[in-house]
Scaffold this motif. Sequence first.
Motif, mmCIF file in Angstrom:
data_model
loop_
_atom_site.group_PDB
_atom_site.id
_atom_site.type_symbol
_atom_site.label_atom_id
_atom_site.label_comp_id
_atom_site.label_asym_id
_atom_site.label_seq_id
_atom_site.Cartn_x
_atom_site.Cartn_y
_atom_site.Cartn_z
ATOM 1 N N ASP A 48 0.961 -1.194 -0.004
ATOM 2 C CA ASP A 48 -0.093 -0.027 0.119
ATOM 3 C C ASP A 48 0.993 1.307 -0.049
ATOM 4 N N ASP A 49 0.775 2.015 -1.029
ATOM 5 C CA ASP A 49 1.714 3.316 -1.095
ATOM 6 C C ASP A 49 1.399 4.063 0.050
ATOM 7 N N LYS A 50 0.291 4.237 0.491
ATOM 8 C CA LYS A 50 0.195 5.104 1.871
ATOM 9 C C LYS A 50 0.946 4.656 2.937
ATOM 10 N N ILE A 51 0.920 3.449 3.219
ATOM 11 C CA ILE A 51 1.604 2.784 4.431
ATOM 12 C C ILE A 51 3.219 3.069 4.045
ATOM 13 N N LEU A 52 3.739 2.822 2.629
ATOM 14 C CA LEU A 52 4.898 2.963 2.392
ATOM 15 C C LEU A 52 5.374 4.507 2.579
ATOM 16 N N ALA A 53 4.639 5.439 2.264
ATOM 17 C CA ALA A 53 4.905 6.765 2.521
ATOM 18 C C ALA A 53 5.067 7.019 4.119
ATOM 19 N N GLN A 54 4.573 6.353 4.756
ATOM 20 C CA GLN A 54 4.666 6.627 6.141
ATOM 21 C C GLN A 54 5.761 6.077 6.597
ATOM 22 N N ILE A 55 6.319 4.940 6.137
ATOM 23 C CA ILE A 55 7.744 4.124 6.441
ATOM 24 C C ILE A 55 8.753 4.948 6.107
ATOM 25 N N GLU A 56 8.636 5.105 4.747
ATOM 26 C CA GLU A 56 9.919 5.823 3.940
ATOM 27 C C GLU A 56 9.575 7.211 3.793
ATOM 28 N N PRO A 57 10.410 8.205 3.699
ATOM 29 C CA PRO A 57 11.923 8.054 4.378
ATOM 30 C C PRO A 57 12.179 8.050 5.658
ATOM 31 N N PHE A 58 11.067 8.040 6.417
ATOM 32 C CA PHE A 58 11.316 8.225 7.848
ATOM 33 C C PHE A 58 12.392 7.069 8.330
ATOM 34 N N VAL A 59 12.070 5.850 8.031
ATOM 35 C CA VAL A 59 13.156 4.854 8.633
ATOM 36 C C VAL A 59 14.367 4.867 8.223
ATOM 37 N N TYR A 60 14.701 5.643 6.950
ATOM 38 C CA TYR A 60 16.176 5.932 6.734
ATOM 39 C C TYR A 60 16.581 7.143 7.422
ATOM 40 N N GLU A 61 15.793 8.032 7.335
ATOM 41 C CA GLU A 61 16.185 9.375 8.196
ATOM 42 C C GLU A 61 16.589 9.131 9.457
ATOM 43 N N TRP A 62 15.755 8.365 10.289
ATOM 44 C CA TRP A 62 15.836 8.032 11.585
ATOM 45 C C TRP A 62 17.115 7.444 11.706
ATOM 46 N N THR A 63 17.545 6.327 11.007
ATOM 47 C CA THR A 63 18.917 5.607 10.985
ATOM 48 C C THR A 63 19.873 6.429 10.816
ATOM 49 N N SER A 64 19.782 7.293 9.752
ATOM 50 C CA SER A 64 20.983 8.300 9.469
ATOM 51 C C SER A 64 21.225 9.265 10.611
ATOM 52 N N MET A 65 20.196 9.673 11.081
ATOM 53 C CA MET A 65 20.286 10.658 12.118
ATOM 54 C C MET A 65 21.005 9.889 13.419
ATOM 55 N N HIS A 66 20.953 8.906 13.460
ATOM 56 C CA HIS A 66 21.473 8.030 14.664
ATOM 57 C C HIS A 66 22.712 7.353 14.237
ATOM 58 N N ARG A 67 23.320 7.786 13.177
ATOM 59 C CA ARG A 67 24.507 7.219 12.647
ATOM 60 C C ARG A 67 24.667 5.735 12.489
ATOM 61 N N GLY A 68 23.291 5.363 12.086
ATOM 62 C CA GLY A 68 23.216 3.883 11.809
ATOM 63 C C GLY A 68 23.483 3.586 10.504
ATOM 64 N N SER A 69 23.161 2.245 9.918
ATOM 65 C CA SER A 69 23.475 2.024 8.401
ATOM 66 C C SER A 69 22.036 1.447 8.129
ATOM 67 N N ILE A 70 21.844 1.886 6.805
ATOM 68 C CA ILE A 70 20.350 1.486 6.037
ATOM 69 C C ILE A 70 20.507 0.004 5.542
ATOM 70 N N SER A 71 21.828 -0.416 5.606
ATOM 71 C CA SER A 71 21.880 -1.721 5.435
ATOM 72 C C SER A 71 23.034 -2.338 5.987
#
Lengths: 572, 572
Positions: B499-522
């Motif tokens: 569902d594109d709506k759910i995807l839009a709630q997940i991304e880019p949030f999940v990547y931004e959150w990870t990046s903000m905490h100096r994590g790795s997206i993979s």
Amino acid sequence: MMMEKWRASRRFLRCSAAVSLFDRILTPTSANSACNSAFGFVNHRGSQLCNENQKRKIGTCFHFLRGDRDTTLRTSMGTGIGSTVGLQHRCFGSAASKVQRNPLFSTLNSDDISYFKGVLGEKNVIQDEDKLMIANTDWMRKYRGSSKLLLQPRSTEEISQILRYCNSRCLAVVPQGGNTGLVGGSVPVFDEVVINLSLMNNVISFDKVSGILVCEAGCILENLMTYLDTQGFIMPLDLGAKGSCQIGGNVSTNAGGLRLVRYGSLHGNVLGVEVVLANGDVLDMLGALRKDNTGYDLKHLFIGSEGSLGIVTKVSILTPPQLSAVNLAFLACKDYYSCQKLLVEAKRKLGEILSAFEFLDNLAMDLVLNHLEGVRNPLPPSMHDFYVLIETTGSDEAHSKEKLEAFLLHAMEVGLISDGVLAQDINQALSFWRVREGLSEALLKVGACYKYDLSLPIEKLYNLVQEMRERLGASAKVIAYGHLGDGNLHLNISTPQYDDKILAQIEPFVYEWTSMHRGSISAEHGLGLMKANEIFYSKSTNVFSIAREMQNNLDTDLCTYWNMEVRAKRLS
Amino acid sequence: MMMEKWRASRRFLRCSAAVSLFDRILTPTSANSACNSAFGFVNHRGSQLCNENQKRKIGTCFHFLRGDRDTTLRTSMGTGIGSTVGLQHRCFGSAASKVQRNPLFSTLNSDDISYFKGVLGEKNVIQDEDKLMIANTDWMRKYRGSSKLLLQPRSTEEISQILRYCNSRCLAVVPQGGNTGLVGGSVPVFDEVVINLSLMNNVISFDKVSGILVCEAGCILENLMTYLDTQGFIMPLDLGAKGSCQIGGNVSTNAGGLRLVRYGSLHGNVLGVEVVLANGDVLDMLGALRKDNTGYDLKHLFIGSEGSLGIVTKVSILTPPQLSAVNLAFLACKDYYSCQKLLVEAKRKLGEILSAFEFLDNLAMDLVLNHLEGVRNPLPPSMHDFYVLIETTGSDEAHSKEKLEAFLLHAMEVGLISDGVLAQDINQALSFWRVREGLSEALLKVGACYKYDLSLPIEKLYNLVQEMRERLGASAKVIAYGHLGDGNLHLNISTPQYDDKILAQIEPFVYEWTSMHRGSISAEHGLGLMKANEIFYSKSTNVFSIAREMQNNLDTDLCTYWNMEVRAKRLS
């Protein structure tokens, strides 16, 4: 046969300072309870470092100034330094001695000095001759440059400014850490500007949950060990040069050392680096994560590239938890085959607690006994042909000892070891380590030394030593020791003075032999100036071409002479 | 408080199939002698593999043919494969779905087919639609290409010829190993020629002294495990996909898995690779040495570069000795903080024997119980919020158990674990592992799944799960599990359908959150097609620029879409 075994066992009993395995086997129950205090020692090396270094604050050791903070390794050099003239071409053991300065590199002028003073301040722009002499000379006094300028930046930004400027002016530079290298990679060859990292020596962060340490490149390895000791962790590498060498240099040269057999190489343990490229660009690859699979892991290019692609300014490294039970055995073997079999057994029987497996031959023992003060043979009075040091590190003292004893008993029974002692306390352990770690120092005292650091298949490793002895006859002493657990032979050929005729008998034979057996001509020391032109013994031409292309893309002026041909092609 | 502790301890006693820690603590002496047979199990996973695979000869599994040799993971896919039309653009969870085929790539013609038949023989040039369907579709059925040609080379030389030809004809190719990837990296995006490595599945050599294995890239991981089992060694990595994944794919994606916490990453364990570049050049970097410091260690560029720089054809890897004592505990924790504290304690108290530290939350447990047949909760009947699997591997059964029990007792006493069982035998251990390893399969069964494989600082790791739950509310289930010992979270968002709506709630949030905490997206899955355009969340622009330059230098046609931008700039 039975009698022999008994004698071997008795040796464990007789040696005054050691505990008898034999006795313990006869009375296991009482011995088990007693051994916790009498037999073992807890984290001997870490604790000792802590005591030695408690007064040292990370960030205050200008080791290259050779002050009162100098380590044993350093002070063994003495104070007199010979003439600078001609010494830079004494590249004993390498065709790299034929290299000529490329006239396309600029020479320093007063505007340059003013610029650097503006960036770094007066006191970190050093032109004092005595200090330059030290920065120009390697630890072995085999290589000497003629740099007129030593810079001591305090930050990544300062290094970036220096390199950007040098790049624009076409000034060659050489990065310098602890200057403990053995291949002429850490000193200028000609008049390169020396950029010394010693002032960048702060711990940036330490995460006690993950054990990840982030620090500046100029931190001295031993100081990091001391710092981690207070946190309950250890560094994953340990070297004889730990009192002087810096973590940035360790990473740049992919230093190996004593703990590699347990914790693996820096390619596995270094999680991130910050690097300044020749053009001043800062690459932030300072991740502090165990896993990161997002594209090419470029940090590995800088691990072991000997400063030829950029200057490592910060390091993120995984540190193992400190385990409380450390034990050390000093053993004698009748032949190399027994050493090798002992290694296989140790890996299987000691398994998870094995933390070092070092060997030396009888000539190495002889050398250290005769030339280092206060060193004594842990197995007097007879001399054996081979000696092995086995260290174990575990979380439970009783378990570790039980494993080690069972292993040693079995090894005695099957004749793999002919004698041995177990260190009872930290002082004894340090005296055992002194035999192994003092070898480089002892070699320096007897005259000239041709040093080779080879990786070889373990089965064939000692064949080279024997062939070399046959080849050289009475003209030189061939001394062998090294990290047997990693297949790393330190082959040292000791002669009264350097002699081109002897060199011609050693090289290229040693490299050809190594290459023929698919070994590496540099296991852990790097290529430096010494082996810059020998790379083809270990790398195929197309792999080398790609490496060269990468260097050309990344490095316009850094001049550590990793490969002469690259430099020649680029600038001449 | 005391009562609670007692209850926790009783659980160890009550659980029918488990041995009571509580009892053992009351009667340590008798329990100690009994435990060797009743309590432990020896090398449960290795032995089981051996039994399961004794009939499998390395080199006979064409896993992509989905025959009777398919593993559990494979068969869970079912047999029906949906329409090919449009599926290739269902790149759920990635902006990479917008990629268009670059018209500068050629399309196949009959001369090409004739050429390939000439090199490989008729039967290894596959145009059969059913077989192509399988090669075109990823394991999750999220990504599908439309390749018309599947090649099965048998040697490095054949791969070299294929690539040289494709390069000259500007035909895009995609290397394929076991096709077990989760990010759309192992299947074509458009009509690339699939080069499958399955026929290159021979062990080349194994050195029992050093533990160094050299093999072809198409060897299936589980087959290598079986082979090593007979030699007394183990692979340094272990994955849920082991029955299908190939060592070449493991190396190309820098696979992590269950043993990384003990043996480290492939950057530490892979000693050499042989690689064929896009132009057909073969790079021999297949050293079988633990140490080699002779210039840039280029093999690391190929570890984790997902086939985008060349095809890995042979691998040299360091394998640890097989240790006989393996134990597994399945534990419950009341909150994430307890899991984290338990990890710190485990690293210190279990130290050298800790070999896996995995976690899952209650939604993950719920999922696997409800959707996988025959799986039962090792801790019935109550549900807990968090579960942890701790595996130990050591050389001495009694020592390992003593350490593990002391650790668990202490953890109970201080309230870090609220319940737990120890596997008594291999079957029980396998059933515990099935809970953790069956999660990917269970997720596939319930509907759509957005999968994220993140590296995060351990303290903050579960905060993301909680934030994601708040963000998505009742619209999706957020399921968390992973390799806690490595800070690696597998975040799975399960919905009835994509569902594109759910995807839009997940991304880019999940990547931004990870990046903000100096994590790795993979952390370990790689970028693939899914995250090709998200690299900037984990890599700085100048680091990326250098990587791009390297790809441009090395790769003229390989088209695994590691980075769309690179491809676009190069060929459009």
